[in-house]
Scaffold this motif. Structure first.
Motif: not given
Length: 172
Positions: A66-88
């Motif tokens: 992300n430090k080197h990408v100029k096009n903001s649409r190509y920037k990558v966002v990482c986040k925690d998501e529920p796994r295997d239909n589990s909210y915990r």
């Protein structure tokens, strides 16, 4: 004077008794150490350890990317998501901004028309050409930036370690 001699005798007797007791205890310990059962414990890293390492390497790579990408649409966002239909139970998931924007748009349209919420596969299918452009851009960027290539290789290695550990866990 007599009292001093008396004290010295008692003190020396006490020292002798303590010396005998300590010697007796050491002899007992030596005898017991011969009969003590020894158990060897071999440590093993858990699958969660390898997953954490893999996710950390992925986040490091995308932070550098992300430090080197100029096009903001190509920037990558990482986040925690529920796994295997589990909210915990969560797992790290990383998406480029163009994917997140398209997904949001498709979800809003589905809600307005009261139709099914699109899956990630549905979103990916609608973005094939955009993904191809983004991949070409990423390849060029990795070739130009050695620090980015190093992070990519590290991410790949940690993923391979995780997959190997996962396969071993499944075989047991």
């Amino acid at each position: 004077m007599d009292s001093l001699r008396h004290i010295l005798r008692k003190t020396s007797l006490l020292v002798i008794l303590v010396g005998i007791s300590v010697g007796h205890l050491q002899a007992k310990e030596d005898n017991q150490s011969d009969s003590i059962e020894r158990v060897e414990v071999v440590g093993e890293k858990t699958l969660a350890f390898y997953r954490t390492q893999m996710e950390a390497a992925e986040v490091e790579f995308y932070d550098e990317f992300n430090k080197h990408v100029k096009n903001s649409r190509y920037k990558v966002v990482c986040k925690d998501e529920p796994r295997d239909n589990s909210y915990r139970i969560t797992q790290k998931a990383c998406y480029p901004m163009y994917f997140l924007e398209k997904k949001t748009d498709m979800i809003n349209r589905a809600r307005q028309s009261r139709s099914a919420i699109p899956s990630n596969k549905d979103v990916e299918a609608s973005l094939r050409s955009e993904k191809a452009k983004a991949m070409k851009h990423a390849e060029k960027l990795v070739q130009k930036k050695p620090e980015l290539k190093t992070k990519l290789v590290e991410m790949y290695k940690t993923k391979q370690l995780f997959l190997k550990a996962e396969q071993q866990a499944n075989n047991n």
